[in-house]
Design a protein around this motif. Sequence first.
Motif: not given
Length: 146
Positions: A84-113
Amino acid sequence: MECSKKRELDLMAAKIRKTALQTIQAAGSGHIGGSFSIADILSVLYFEKMNVDPMRPDDPDRDRLVLSKGHCSPAMYATLALKGFFLKEHLSTFRKLDSDLSGHVEIHVPGVDMSPGSLGLQGLSVCIGNGYVCKSQKEKDNRTFL
């Protein structure tokens, strides 16, 4: 651990794998093996052991996971979405150029430390530092997992 809880965590690990695979398939790239191999661990940590609240992802008293295995981001993002840190639908943006869900986890994503660096070595030093800080603040009872 009682059998019903173990079954529940096994089912959650299967959901993590399925969601990670769907995320990888939609993106057309991603690490399947690394994501599948960590799904059981993420299931136990996020749905049984860790003190985390998706409504308060920056809570200073939360437990933390330092994920040095950054290429298993599909599993980590799937876990965070299922928790529940973000909506499951947001996963569709994975590895897209303007997405915060990149190929390696990044600290600016809610729940990533932590954003991973040199696999393994950087995570260990961050965990030691987090442990030291928590121990020095005697009223804190949170944990850091590696």
